[in-house]
Scaffold this active site. Sequence first.
Site, PDB file in Angstrom:
ATOM      1  N   GLN A 196      -7.195 -21.782   4.953  1.00  0.00           N
ATOM      2  CA  GLN A 196      -6.085 -21.900   5.908  1.00  0.00           C
ATOM      3  C   GLN A 196      -4.749 -21.688   5.175  1.00  0.00           C
ATOM      4  O   GLN A 196      -4.655 -21.892   3.980  1.00  0.00           O
ATOM      5  CB  GLN A 196      -6.110 -23.277   6.561  1.00  0.00           C
ATOM      6  CG  GLN A 196      -7.394 -23.502   7.360  1.00  0.00           C
ATOM      7  CD  GLN A 196      -7.472 -24.890   7.963  1.00  0.00           C
ATOM      8  OE1 GLN A 196      -6.497 -25.435   8.449  1.00  0.00           O
ATOM      9  NE2 GLN A 196      -8.655 -25.473   7.952  1.00  0.00           N
ATOM     10  N   ARG A 208       0.484 -36.302  -1.441  1.00  0.00           N
ATOM     11  CA  ARG A 208      -0.803 -36.619  -2.085  1.00  0.00           C
ATOM     12  C   ARG A 208      -0.585 -37.507  -3.301  1.00  0.00           C
ATOM     13  O   ARG A 208      -1.443 -38.310  -3.659  1.00  0.00           O
ATOM     14  CB  ARG A 208      -1.519 -35.322  -2.495  1.00  0.00           C
ATOM     15  CG  ARG A 208      -2.104 -34.555  -1.310  1.00  0.00           C
ATOM     16  CD  ARG A 208      -2.983 -33.401  -1.749  1.00  0.00           C
ATOM     17  NE  ARG A 208      -2.242 -32.287  -2.294  1.00  0.00           N
ATOM     18  CZ  ARG A 208      -1.843 -31.212  -1.593  1.00  0.00           C
ATOM     19  NH1 ARG A 208      -2.138 -31.130  -0.317  1.00  0.00           N
ATOM     20  NH2 ARG A 208      -1.178 -30.228  -2.173  1.00  0.00           N
ATOM     21  N   ALA A 275     -11.857 -34.931  14.914  1.00  0.00           N
ATOM     22  CA  ALA A 275     -11.276 -36.218  14.521  1.00  0.00           C
ATOM     23  C   ALA A 275     -11.021 -37.120  15.729  1.00  0.00           C
ATOM     24  O   ALA A 275     -11.237 -38.335  15.662  1.00  0.00           O
ATOM     25  CB  ALA A 275      -9.976 -35.984  13.770  1.00  0.00           C
ATOM     26  N   ASP A 295      -3.395 -36.512   8.815  1.00  0.00           N
ATOM     27  CA  ASP A 295      -2.577 -35.324   8.509  1.00  0.00           C
ATOM     28  C   ASP A 295      -3.024 -34.146   9.394  1.00  0.00           C
ATOM     29  O   ASP A 295      -3.660 -33.203   8.915  1.00  0.00           O
ATOM     30  CB  ASP A 295      -2.744 -34.972   7.015  1.00  0.00           C
ATOM     31  CG  ASP A 295      -1.846 -33.821   6.597  1.00  0.00           C
ATOM     32  OD1 ASP A 295      -0.873 -33.503   7.318  1.00  0.00           O
ATOM     33  OD2 ASP A 295      -2.113 -33.237   5.524  1.00  0.00           O
ATOM     34  N   CYS A 335       3.527 -31.574  10.726  1.00  0.00           N
ATOM     35  CA  CYS A 335       4.042 -30.333  10.115  1.00  0.00           C
ATOM     36  C   CYS A 335       4.609 -29.416  11.202  1.00  0.00           C
ATOM     37  O   CYS A 335       4.770 -28.227  10.996  1.00  0.00           O
ATOM     38  CB  CYS A 335       2.945 -29.622   9.329  1.00  0.00           C
ATOM     39  SG  CYS A 335       1.500 -29.221  10.309  1.00  0.00           S
TER      40      CYS A 335
HETATM   41  C1  LIG Z   1      -2.558 -30.095   7.771  1.00  0.00           C
HETATM   42  S1  LIG Z   1      -4.209 -29.736   7.400  1.00  0.00           S
HETATM   43  C2  LIG Z   1      -4.640 -31.053   6.334  1.00  0.00           C
HETATM   44  C3  LIG Z   1      -4.240 -30.840   4.890  1.00  0.00           C
HETATM   45  C4  LIG Z   1      -4.830 -31.794   3.917  1.00  0.00           C
HETATM   46  N1  LIG Z   1      -4.435 -33.156   4.180  1.00  0.00           N
HETATM   47  C5  LIG Z   1      -4.491 -31.417   2.489  1.00  0.00           C
HETATM   48  O1  LIG Z   1      -3.709 -32.149   1.833  1.00  0.00           O
HETATM   49  O2  LIG Z   1      -4.972 -30.391   2.021  1.00  0.00           O
HETATM   50  C6  LIG Z   1      -5.028 -30.066   8.909  1.00  0.00           C
HETATM   51  C7  LIG Z   1      -6.548 -29.981   8.883  1.00  0.00           C
HETATM   52  O3  LIG Z   1      -7.008 -30.401  10.179  1.00  0.00           O
HETATM   53  C8  LIG Z   1      -8.228 -29.724  10.470  1.00  0.00           C
HETATM   54  N2  LIG Z   1      -8.436 -29.874  11.924  1.00  0.00           N
HETATM   55  C9  LIG Z   1      -7.824 -29.210  12.928  1.00  0.00           C
HETATM   56  N3  LIG Z   1      -8.210 -29.704  14.135  1.00  0.00           N
HETATM   57  C10 LIG Z   1      -9.087 -30.710  13.874  1.00  0.00           C
HETATM   58  C11 LIG Z   1      -9.824 -31.635  14.679  1.00  0.00           C
HETATM   59  N4  LIG Z   1      -9.719 -31.617  16.017  1.00  0.00           N
HETATM   60  N5  LIG Z   1     -10.607 -32.529  14.076  1.00  0.00           N
HETATM   61  C12 LIG Z   1     -10.734 -32.563  12.722  1.00  0.00           C
HETATM   62  N6  LIG Z   1     -10.063 -31.723  11.907  1.00  0.00           N
HETATM   63  C13 LIG Z   1      -9.246 -30.820  12.472  1.00  0.00           C
HETATM   64  C14 LIG Z   1      -8.017 -28.339   9.929  1.00  0.00           C
HETATM   65  O4  LIG Z   1      -9.274 -27.732   9.659  1.00  0.00           O
HETATM   66  C15 LIG Z   1      -7.178 -28.619   8.655  1.00  0.00           C
HETATM   67  O5  LIG Z   1      -8.035 -28.682   7.541  1.00  0.00           O
END
Ligand SMILES: C[S@@+](CC[C@H](N)C(=O)[O-])C[C@H]1O[C@@H](n2cnc3c(N)ncnc32)[C@H](O)[C@@H]1O
Length: 391
Positions: A196, A208, A275, A295, A335
């Site tokens: 991503q 982090r 989630a 997040d 974000c």
């Molecule tokens: C902002 S990123 C998280 C970044 C991470 N905390 C890091 O430090 O690398 C958001 C993440 O949410 C996941 N995501 C999106 N929709 C989701 C859902 N409904 N349930 C679980 N994960 C989800 C995406 O695959 C992505 O990896």
Amino acid sequence: MIQVRVKPGVEERISGFFPWVYKPEIIGYSKPPQKGDLVVVRDFGGKFLGYGYINPSASISIRILSFDKEEPINQELIRKRLEQALEYRKRLKINSNAYRLVHSEGDLLPGLVVDIYGEYVVVEFTTYGMNRLRDWVIPALIDLLKPRGIYEKTDEYVASAEGFREKGGVIYGEVPEEVIIWEYDLEFIVNIPQGQKTGFFLDQRWARRLIRSFVRPGDECLDVFCHTGGFALSMKKAGAGRVIAIDISELALETAKKNAGLNQIEGIEWINANAFDLLRQFHKEGRKFDLVVIDPPSFAKNRASVPNALRGYKELLVRGLHLTKPGGYLAIYSCSFHITREHLLEVLASAGKDTRRQVRIVAESFQDLDHPWVLQMPNTLYLKGIYAEVL
Ligand SMILES: C[S@@+](CC[C@H](N)C(=O)[O-])C[C@H]1O[C@@H](n2cnc3c(N)ncnc32)[C@H](O)[C@@H]1O
């Protein structure tokens, strides 16, 4: 160079270093411009305001690269901007070999994002005008950085909205599918082509690190929307006991597991799930954690989606508060450009009221320092994090 006049009054904003001119603000050209042409912006009376590039059909028609009459846009200026960007990152002494070198308007290079992953570079062009300057950008990057490879990751949707065809893929040297980078005392695998964003959430480096302050030895932690495990692994490094990490992306979780192996970290349960569903289930089961990190991806892509996004944050915060032990900690991030820290604080207060959990704010974080933001455009401070102690 084509001269562009703007409506009376617009000069106030531009002479205050606001770097965009909107389509309705333009009243005339010295000759009809083509997409991507370089232009001089002048006020109604003809006074110089700035040099930029134009996309006459886009609602943000002109993006300004220089407010200095003595600094016209040419190959030397692009190189100078890249050198300045590099100089600034060197000054930061970032604790990683992965960082954002160019953050678009934040580095006076609107429409350009450049991320560094060790010896590899990822570039993204987000405007027609900057894409037209690519033959000045790419050779300068090669010369300044001497990378092993450059990968272009321009978003197909963004390119077609701006009216150009993205190149995509390896545009210089070679780039392996997976690159190993380090951040503080952790190593991460970054999948540049399939991951991503440009491969990793570089903007959350500060968060982090900060999260480690809230972990006590043996704490049970929850990392919701964990991607490739950035927070989960950081919490483990800080001495966490059992950690549960959730993400909907199989690729992200596969990489997260490899990252755990790479760092010889055990004791993280990786769960591939939505989630929202899983938090609801954990709540029903009465699960409790010492530290909960949430997040999510951007919920508000435009202003119209803000109310829906706020409902999403409310649901996550209500669940998150239920799942946090008394005296535990909850961190939430947004974000989205359109969600402000005030929005997040309001939603947290409302979730606290509904769940009868009092909170106090113990910290805040923002995008890390390699993502500078523009004073005149407050929502370029797009990443906000709130850390609450849940009483
Ligand atoms: C902002 S990123 C998280 C970044 C991470 N905390 C890091 O430090 O690398 C958001 C993440 O949410 C996941 N995501 C999106 N929709 C989701 C859902 N409904 N349930 C679980 N994960 C989800 C995406 O695959 C992505 O990896």
